[in-house]
Design a protein around this motif. Structure first.
Motif, short mmCIF file in Angstrom:
data_model
loop_
_atom_site.label_atom_id
_atom_site.label_comp_id
_atom_site.label_asym_id
_atom_site.label_seq_id
_atom_site.Cartn_x
_atom_site.Cartn_y
_atom_site.Cartn_z
N THR A 156 20.25 8.76 84.23
CA THR A 156 21.22 7.74 84.65
C THR A 156 20.80 7.03 85.94
OG1 THR A 156 23.00 9.03 83.65
CG2 THR A 156 23.64 7.32 85.22
N LEU A 157 20.34 7.81 86.92
CA LEU A 157 20.08 7.26 88.25
C LEU A 157 18.59 7.11 88.56
CD1 LEU A 157 22.75 9.21 90.33
CD2 LEU A 157 22.96 7.00 89.19
N GLY A 158 17.72 7.67 87.71
CA GLY A 158 16.28 7.54 87.95
C GLY A 158 15.71 8.76 88.63
N HIS A 159 14.39 8.92 88.50
CA HIS A 159 13.73 10.10 89.03
C HIS A 159 13.70 10.12 90.55
CE1 HIS A 159 12.41 11.70 85.18
NE2 HIS A 159 12.16 10.46 84.80
N ALA A 160 13.67 8.94 91.19
CA ALA A 160 13.69 8.92 92.66
C ALA A 160 14.98 9.54 93.18
CB ALA A 160 13.53 7.49 93.16
N VAL A 161 16.11 9.18 92.57
CA VAL A 161 17.39 9.79 92.97
C VAL A 161 17.40 11.27 92.58
CG1 VAL A 161 19.89 9.74 92.63
CG2 VAL A 161 18.62 7.61 92.83
N GLY A 162 16.80 11.60 91.42
CA GLY A 162 16.70 12.99 91.02
C GLY A 162 15.98 13.82 92.07
N ASP A 163 14.89 13.27 92.64
CA ASP A 163 14.18 13.98 93.70
C ASP A 163 15.07 14.16 94.93
OD1 ASP A 163 11.96 14.12 92.11
OD2 ASP A 163 10.88 12.48 93.07
N GLN A 164 15.86 13.14 95.26
CA GLN A 164 16.79 13.26 96.39
C GLN A 164 17.81 14.36 96.13
OE1 GLN A 164 18.57 9.49 97.34
NE2 GLN A 164 16.62 8.44 97.47
N VAL A 165 18.26 14.46 94.87
CA VAL A 165 19.23 15.50 94.53
C VAL A 165 18.61 16.88 94.71
CG1 VAL A 165 20.55 16.52 92.62
CG2 VAL A 165 20.58 14.04 92.99
N LEU A 166 17.35 17.05 94.31
CA LEU A 166 16.68 18.35 94.47
C LEU A 166 16.54 18.70 95.96
CD1 LEU A 166 13.89 18.11 91.75
CD2 LEU A 166 15.98 19.46 91.66
N LYS A 167 16.24 17.71 96.80
CA LYS A 167 16.18 17.96 98.24
C LYS A 167 17.56 18.36 98.77
CE LYS A 167 12.42 14.64 99.00
NZ LYS A 167 12.04 13.36 99.65
N LEU A 168 18.59 17.68 98.27
CA LEU A 168 19.96 17.99 98.69
C LEU A 168 20.32 19.43 98.30
CD1 LEU A 168 22.97 15.62 98.24
CD2 LEU A 168 23.17 17.99 97.54
N VAL A 169 19.90 19.84 97.09
CA VAL A 169 20.16 21.22 96.65
C VAL A 169 19.44 22.20 97.56
CG1 VAL A 169 19.79 22.87 94.78
CG2 VAL A 169 20.59 20.56 94.26
#
Length: 542
Positions: A135-148
């Motif tokens: 939905t949001l793209g892999h760049a945002v996915g990477d940000q989510v992993l950093k947030l986790v």
């Protein structure tokens, strides 16, 4: 998983080769510097006073070469330190990589074995991460992993170890625990931190994870066994719903060993922010209308008679307010109707929305007048049958979530795995808890917390709806369930209203043989509404 481990070992080998090359470069620079110093010493022995100028020149060259050599050596040492630091880290999150984790875990097991200590290993898998990426793209996915990664690090002690095991999987090593409950508390803290809502563009993100837990030495005495057992428990947790954690080898019907924090109402990690706002307003209008219609059945004739004089005064005041407000929607309706004749086709939905919104407002106000005039007619009949209270709560949360998302509030859920069966009219109970959750969200500021907790107490089930909102004054608290009663601060926050929602809640709960109480430490202290309902029979695991 073995393929990922090979990749990490290959990366570590490459880093080791780079470190060796940097060390060789530093040794070579130092050797050149020593050779230059030896040449200068030899020149001093062979040169006489007449060769002073040549000696000065040689010294200058030596100084320049020494400075260059020193600078090169410092760069090599800095690069060496940086390569050493990154050799054991995950490139995306900065957490220790799998090779480093396995080494640390092996060392921790050796220490625990020598000192008869206990360790816990948490295997965490993000739920719905593929949908976030798509939905949001892999760049945002990477940000989510950093947030986790940041959330996990914040949930544990400095001596504990957090690792990105691969993809959207993480491992947490808890050293020196005294009992399994220590790991349980950390798992609950992780689930709570991940569940904090975050605004990402036009979406509201709420992360959930499934967590499996293995404990040393009960669940294994070697690294791979502990990881495999935690991995197996994690998949068991997924079967119990989003935001669950399970201990390896647990009796899954036992609430302290397997806990589910979210049901279907929280199954979506992403919701659209603006759509939530619109849905919130729509549900709010429907809820107000339903409350006002239910007043006819919810008000108790005997209680109404005891408060007849006070209610009559409030009715007259409210009638005046509503009669005045009836004029307000007429202007936009009349304006929209006038402009419909010459408006372009693409503008018709806009004017239709204006008319529908104002007609809904008019309907609600007219309903207020009608219900007030018929307040003493009687109660609504309810049709009871056995229902699962958790299903009722889930439906109420579906209706309430748009409001919570629109205000970016944290929805804290404590829903055990047991099935609590009650004799009830499911639709009416949904109305009760939708009222309570809607009020909790409405009177809580943006970013605050709305809580829902369920627990069994003997032959009853107790549901607590809490919030960190504006609170209830002591004066209003004693009359909060009376008709037409509103705290002055609540009116400022939500605007004018008839104050019927909590009266409906009380009467419907009483009609089901239960009771409801309100609690608040006062202004600014938040509030709690506790509903107790009799069980149809003893609670059983789902």
């Amino acid at each position: 998983m073995s393929g990922g481990l090979g990749a990490d070992e290959s990366a570590a080998a490459q880093a080791a080769r780079e470190l060796a090359a940097l060390r060789a470069q530093a040794v070579q620079v130092r050797a050149e510097l020593v050779a230059l110093e030896e040449r200068v010493a030899a020149a001093r022995l062979h040169l006489g006073a007449d060769h002073a100028a040549r000696l000065v020149e040689a010294n200058e060259q030596l100084v320049l070469a020494a400075l260059q050599a020193k600078a090169g050596s410092e760069r090599a040492e800095d690069a060496l330190r940086e390569a050493t630091r990154f050799a054991g880290l995950d490139a995306l999150t900065g957490l220790p990589n799998r090779v480093r984790l396995l080494d640390r875990l092996a060392d921790a097991l050796d220490q625990a074995g020598q000192h008869h200590g206990r360790l816990a290993l948490l295997f965490l898998d993000l739920n719905d991460f593929k949908h976030i990426n798509d939905t949001l793209g892999h760049a945002v996915g990477d940000q989510v992993l950093k947030l986790v990664a940041d959330s996990l690090t914040a949930a544990v002690r400095g001596a504990d170890l957090v690792n990105r095991y691969g993809g959207d999987e993480f491992l947490v090593l808890l050293g020196e625990i005294s009992q399994a409950a220590d790991a349980e508390r950390v798992a609950e803290k992780i689930i709570a931190l991940l569940g904090v809502p975050r605004r990402i563009g036009e979406h509201v993100l709420r992360l959930t994870a499934s967590i499996g837990i293995s404990v040393y030495p009960e669940d294994g005495d070697d690294v791979q066994t502990l990881i495999d057992h935690a991995d197996t428990a994690m998949y068991q947790a997924k079967a119990y719903g989003l935001g669950s954690f399970v201990f390896h080898g647990s009796d899954l019907g036992h609430p302290r060993q397997a806990r589910g924090a979210a049901r279907g109402s929280m199954s979506r990690s992403l919701t659209h922010y603006r759509r939530s706002l619109v849905t919130c307003e729509h549900f709010g209008a429907q809820l107000r209308e339903a409350n006002e219609q239910l007043l006819l059945a919810a008000l108790n004739a005997q209680e109404l008679q005891a408060a007849a004089e006070l209610a009559l005064k409030r009715q007259v005041e409210q009638l005046a307010v509503v009669a005045h407000e009836l004029r307000t929607p007429l202007t936009p309706i009349r304006l929209a109707a006038t402009m419909l004749g010459g408006v372009a086709a693409d503008q018709l939905p806009r004017f239709q929305a204006i008319i529908e919104q104002q007609v809904m407002h008019l309907t609600r106000l007219v309903g207020d007048l009608l219900d007030v005039s018929r307040v003493g007619v009687g109660k609504l009949r309810i049709e009871c049958r056995p229902v699962n209270l958790l299903d009722v709560l889930d439906e109420a949360m579906v209706a309430s979530r748009p409001a919570v998302d629109a205000r970016l509030q944290h929805l804290s859920l404590r829903l055990p795995l047991q099935r609590f069966e009650v004799q009830a009219d499911a639709m009416r109970l949904v109305q009760v808890f939708t009222n309570l959750l809607g009020n909790a969200s409405k009177f809580t500021p943006e970013g605050g917390e709305v809580g829902l907790k369920v627990q069994g107490e003997g032959d009853s089930v107790v549901v607590t709806v809490s919030d960190t909102g504006i609170g209830i004054s002591a004066e209003a608290l004693s009359h909060i369930f009376d008709p037409f009663v509103q705290d002055a601060r609540a009116v400022v926050v939500s605007g004018a209203g008839l104050g019927l929602g909590l009266t409906v809640v009380r009467e419907l709960v009483h009609a089901h043989g239960g009771r409801v109480v309100a609690r608040s430490p006062g202004i600014g202290g938040g509030s709690e509404f506790v509903v107790s309902l009799p069980l149809a029979h003893a609670a059983v695991p789902e």
